[in-house]
Every structure is written in C-alpha cells, then in structure tokens.
Design an enzyme around this catalytic site. Structure first.
Site, PDB file in Angstrom:
ATOM      1  CG  HIS A 221     -10.709 -25.469  -9.661  1.00 51.79           C
ATOM      2  ND1 HIS A 221     -10.920 -26.799  -9.378  1.00 51.79           N
ATOM      3  CD2 HIS A 221      -9.992 -24.980  -8.629  1.00 51.79           C
ATOM      4  CE1 HIS A 221     -10.357 -27.101  -8.216  1.00 51.79           C
ATOM      5  NE2 HIS A 221      -9.796 -26.021  -7.739  1.00 51.79           N
TER       6      HIS A 221
ATOM      7  CB  ALA B  23     -21.208 -31.768  -8.640  1.00 52.37           C
TER       8      ALA B  23
ATOM      9  CB  CYS C 113     -11.207 -32.591 -12.600  1.00 53.57           C
ATOM     10  SG  CYS C 113     -12.335 -31.230 -12.636  1.00 53.57           S
TER      11      CYS C 113
ATOM     12  NE  ARG D 173      -8.654 -31.840  -3.827  1.00 53.67           N
ATOM     13  CZ  ARG D 173      -8.519 -31.892  -5.152  1.00 53.67           C
ATOM     14  NH1 ARG D 173      -9.345 -31.185  -5.905  1.00 53.67           N
ATOM     15  NH2 ARG D 173      -7.601 -32.622  -5.729  1.00 53.67           N
TER      16      ARG D 173
ATOM     17  CG  LEU E 121     -15.718 -33.843   2.100  1.00 49.80           C
ATOM     18  CD1 LEU E 121     -14.512 -34.728   1.777  1.00 49.80           C
ATOM     19  CD2 LEU E 121     -15.810 -33.628   3.602  1.00 49.80           C
TER      20      LEU E 121
ATOM     21  CD  GLU F 123      -7.833 -25.325  -4.850  1.00 52.11           C
ATOM     22  OE1 GLU F 123      -8.395 -26.336  -5.304  1.00 52.11           O
ATOM     23  OE2 GLU F 123      -7.745 -25.103  -3.614  1.00 52.11           O
TER      24      GLU F 123
HETATM   25  O1  SUG Z   1     -11.755 -29.807  -5.104  1.00 47.59           O
HETATM   26  N1  SUG Z   1     -14.284 -32.220  -5.288  1.00 47.59           N
HETATM   27  C1  SUG Z   1     -13.126 -31.583  -5.884  1.00 47.59           C
HETATM   28  C2  SUG Z   1     -13.313 -31.495  -7.375  1.00 47.59           C
HETATM   29  C3  SUG Z   1     -12.059 -31.014  -8.051  1.00 47.59           C
HETATM   30  C4  SUG Z   1     -12.267 -30.753  -9.475  1.00 47.59           C
HETATM   31  N2  SUG Z   1     -11.068 -30.335 -10.071  1.00 47.59           N
HETATM   32  C5  SUG Z   1     -10.948 -29.423 -11.057  1.00 47.59           C
HETATM   33  N3  SUG Z   1     -11.960 -28.647 -11.392  1.00 47.59           N
HETATM   34  N4  SUG Z   1      -9.805 -29.279 -11.605  1.00 47.59           N
HETATM   35  C6  SUG Z   1     -12.912 -30.202  -5.278  1.00 47.59           C
HETATM   36  O2  SUG Z   1     -13.909 -29.528  -4.982  1.00 47.59           O
HETATM   37  C7  SUG Z   1     -15.506 -33.257  -3.477  1.00 47.59           C
HETATM   38  C8  SUG Z   1     -15.259 -34.314  -2.433  1.00 47.59           C
HETATM   39  C9  SUG Z   1     -16.498 -34.707  -1.703  1.00 47.59           C
HETATM   40  O3  SUG Z   1     -17.393 -33.860  -1.527  1.00 47.59           O
HETATM   41  O4  SUG Z   1     -16.561 -35.885  -1.261  1.00 47.59           O
HETATM   42  C10 SUG Z   1     -14.232 -32.652  -4.027  1.00 47.59           C
HETATM   43  O5  SUG Z   1     -13.249 -32.571  -3.335  1.00 47.59           O
END
Ligand code: SUG
Length: 449
Positions: free
Chosen positions: A251, A28, A372, A139, A22, A175
C-alpha cells in the site's frame, strides 16, 4: 468560519486476531504465518494508542470489529448445516478458507473506505466509499459490514453520503484510504486529494510490478473521485514505483504519509516523482497552501528498512503549536538507520518536530502499523456533532472497552482454536455487547437475522 478537525477512528482489534499468512505481498503477514497470537494484547495495544492520542488533545474515535468466523462467507462457498457444522466442515475440508473467514483484518481501518471531507465535494457533504478489498478473499468479505458500521457512525444524510464498494473485480481493486492522502491549509478549507495507484487495469502504458500484486488500480481511484464529486483541479494521481511493490510495499501508506501541507515520503515511492511533486505544489498553491515535501533519501533509509520498520506507516499529526508529531511503531527504534534518521529529522528545522513510539507488535506482525489502524475523517464542528457520539473516545469509554476486552478476549489463539465453534459464540456475545456500548444499533448479520 467554523472549526474543523482531523478525527482518527481506530479499528478495535477483534477477538479472532490471528496470524493466518493470508496476504501474499505483505512480508510481515507471510513471515509470521501460524505464529500464535494474543487477541487480548492486540486489542489493548490499540486501545493504549487511542487513549494516548486522546490525552494529547487529538480527536479520537473507534471503529468496531467484525463478526468472525464469517459463517455467511463460508455458506456462500458451499459449506452447509448449522453454524457449528459449517465451521467443522470448513476445518476438515478447507482449513485455509476457515482461516480466511476468521481474520480480524477489519482492524486496519485505513482500508475500510476512502473519505472526502465536505470542503472538497460538489454537494458539500462528507463522502465515504467502502473499499472492496478485492485482492484478498479474507478482506473482500469486510465491506458489507463496514458499510453498515459506517452508516451507524455517520448517520445524518444532510452531512454524510455513503457509497457502496466499487464493482467486485480486480480491475476496480480498491484498498481505501491507505492509498489516499488529503492535503490542505487547514482541515475545514478545500484541499487537494492525492490518489496513489499500483497499476492501471485498462491502460497498458502503465508498468506493473513483476512479483507481488498491485492492489489499487488507477480506475478505482478515478471512480472514487467521480463518486465524491471532486473537481479535477483538486485531485492528483500518482503511480507507485512497481519495484517497491515487489519489495513488499503493498500500500502507499507503507512508503509515504501526508498531512496538512506536508508529504513525508521515500525517494523511491513514486514514478515520475518530480512531476507528481510539481503538480501537488501547483494545485495546493491554488488552494492558498504551501506544499512542504520531506523526502527520505534511499542512502539514509532503504526501501527494505522502510518495509521492516514501517517508518512511513506512521501517523503525522498537527500539534496545536503548528509543529508536526510523528507516531511510529517500536520497530522504528529497533532499526538503527531509521532511528538515526528520525533523530536528525526532529533536530532539523523541518515541519516534523517530534516522534512518539508505540508498541503495536501484535498488529505489526500482520503488516499493520499505526497508520493502518486508523481512518482519518476531517470534520467541521457541525459534522463532528452529527457523528454518533457513542464512537467518540472518552476516558470512560476507554475504561469500558478495557473491561469489555478483559471479559471476552482470549489470551492466546492458534490455528487449531479457529475450528472451535465456541469461538463464534464468544465473538457474537462480545459484539452484541459492543454495539450497545458504542450505540451502533444492529450492524452484524447475526443481529439482523
Ligand atoms: O491487507 N494484513 C493486512 C494489513 C493491512 C495493512 N493496512 C495498511 N497498510 N493500510 C493486509 O495485508 C494479514 C492477515 C493474516 O495474514 O492473518 C493482513 O490481512
């Protein structure tokens, strides 16, 4: 003066944890899209980290997950009928929207809000602003429930002030604490708050990345500083290097981490690094603190190494003896540049003395490392006592939560399972029990109806 602590509130991974692909710009998340997940293992990996830090003597709390699938969000975009019909219609007509409404992304509590400790604010209260997380639909639906959960944890208005999320437009993209670091001599004393932004929405002189979105705007960070009553001489703004956002640093906490007087950062993290560091040193000196930057040179660790290993998405914690401990994900040990660098770092004379490794693979595969997964809240003794004690980790809460996970969580989840209306029933049953365990009161919309 009373004692003060940094308390880490870790996100408890929710029962719908899955890999939805998403987050464009989060390498990742994109590369693990549609892999099958294990919600049970994810929750247990998180609980293991919480327990380990508690056992080491750090103050540890827990932040509850959210109700998913978010049927209200699906209704708001036109899906109608009973809850089961809303889910099956979304599955048939717009699977990506169902997947987004199922994300367990609230586990990354560094994005829940921005927190300013009472020593920094004009009215002497701890201030919280829920993050609008406006860059991604999955989000952006978190903040109303996040606000209710935070209000159920930090209840007393004498100590705690809560601000709703900023206006829901990209110009105020926020964020939360992932782009905010607080430096100080000690947690109870006035510090310097460091806001890192990816772009400016209203001033075209700031360069923007070319490919991936810059999620945090300068204007959002400035709004938070105003809302929290921070004084100009205790705030530093810095722009993230746009090119690193294009390499997957979505971030600031993917390329730097700070605590106390220490900033651990990559050479390529900030635009105008020199003047940013000079301003931090000067403002910290006025607070009686001695700024200690630790720069990781690109020759030792590339930005690509940092994004793959999540070296900077680590927790930098102050041990009782004054030395610092770095909590890193397993992926750091698997990257030879990063691991070699960490050996040198801890063998040297710098402030970071020790590294501990944790397996957080389930979260890491969605781009969420140790940092995170936690929200840092610096609290004085009296404020810590005013926190709802149901959310403070104890050996018995740890045991209870493990039993709760075993009882309610699935071992495996893949995209097809998200269309199963039973998943919503399971999630609500689990969360209803959880609000009792954590003494949160009614925070979910199914409890408020
Ligand atoms: O917002 N991943 C989150 C990861 C957040 C990491 N937070 C910090 N770095 N503080 C994001 O990108 C992936 C969800 C998915 O693909 O199913 C996701 O929302």
């Amino acid at each position: 003066m009373s004692n003060a602590y940094e308390v880490n509130f870790d996100g408890l991974v929710g029962p719908t944890h899955n890999y939805g692909g998403l987050s464009y710009g989060n390498v990742a998340s994109q590369s693990n899209s549609q892999a099958s997940s294990s919600p049970k293992e994810a929750a247990k990996q998180g609980l293991t980290k919480m327990k380990a830090l508690m056992d080491l003597g750090f103050k540890q709390g827990v932040l509850a997950p959210q109700e998913r699938p978010d049927v209200d969000a699906l209704r708001s975009i036109g899906f109608t009928g009973s809850d089961a019909q809303v889910i099956s219609r979304a599955a048939k007509e717009a699977m990506p929207l169902l997947v987004a409404s199922c994300s367990a992304s609230s586990m990354w509590t560094a994005n829940a809000c921005t927190v300013s400790p009472s020593a920094d604010t004009a009215d002497g209260r701890v201030h919280f602003t829920a993050a609008n997380l406006n860059c991604k639909f999955h989000r952006s639906i978190e903040h109303p429930t996040t606000s209710r959960i935070l209000a159920g944890m930090f209840v007393d208005p004498q100590h705690f002030a809560h601000h709703p999320a900023l206006p829901a437009v990209a110009q105020f993209g926020d964020e939360g604490a992932a782009n905010h670091t607080r430096f100080c001599k000690s947690y109870g004393e006035p510090g310097v708050e460091f806001f890192v932004f990816g772009r400016s929405a209203f001033d075209s002189r700031f360069p923007a990345p070319q490919n991936y979105p810059a999620r945090q705007t300068l204007e959002a960070s400035q709004a938070i500083a105003r809302l929290h009553g921070l004084s100009d001489d205790a705030v530093v703004y810095a722009q993230q290097t746009p090119a690193v956002i294009d390499q997957g640093v979505f971030h600031n906490d993917v390329i730097s981490v700070g605590n106390g007087e220490v900033l651990f950062y990559h050479q390529d993290a900030f635009l105008d690094s020199e003047s940013v560091l000079a301003e931090l040193a000067e403002k910290l000196a006025r607070r009686g603190a001695n700024f200690k930057p630790v720069c990781v040179p690109r020759d030792a660790v590339t930005v690509d190494d940092a994004v793959k290993s999540y070296l900077f998405n680590s927790q930098l914690l102050s041990r009782a003896d004054g030395g610092m401990l770095l909590i890193v994900p397993e992926e750091c040990r698997n990257n030879s540049n990063v691991w070699n660098y960490l050996q040198q770092l801890t063998n040297g004379n710098g402030p970071i003395r020790e590294v501990k490794v944790f397996d957080l693979k389930q979260s890491m595969q969605n781009g969420g490392g140790p940092a995170c997964l936690r929200l840092r809240v610096a609290l004085k003794d009296t404020e810590l006592q005013a926190v709802n004690q149901g959310v403070i980790m104890t050996p018995s809460l740890y045991d209870t939560l493990n039993v709760w996970v075993d009882k309610h969580y699935r071992d495996r989840l893949s995209e097809n399972d998200l269309a199963d209306p039973q998943l919503l029933v399971e999630c609500r049953t689990a969360l209803d029990e959880l609000t009792q365990i954590l003494k949160l009161g009614s925070v979910y919309s199914f409890q408020l109806a």
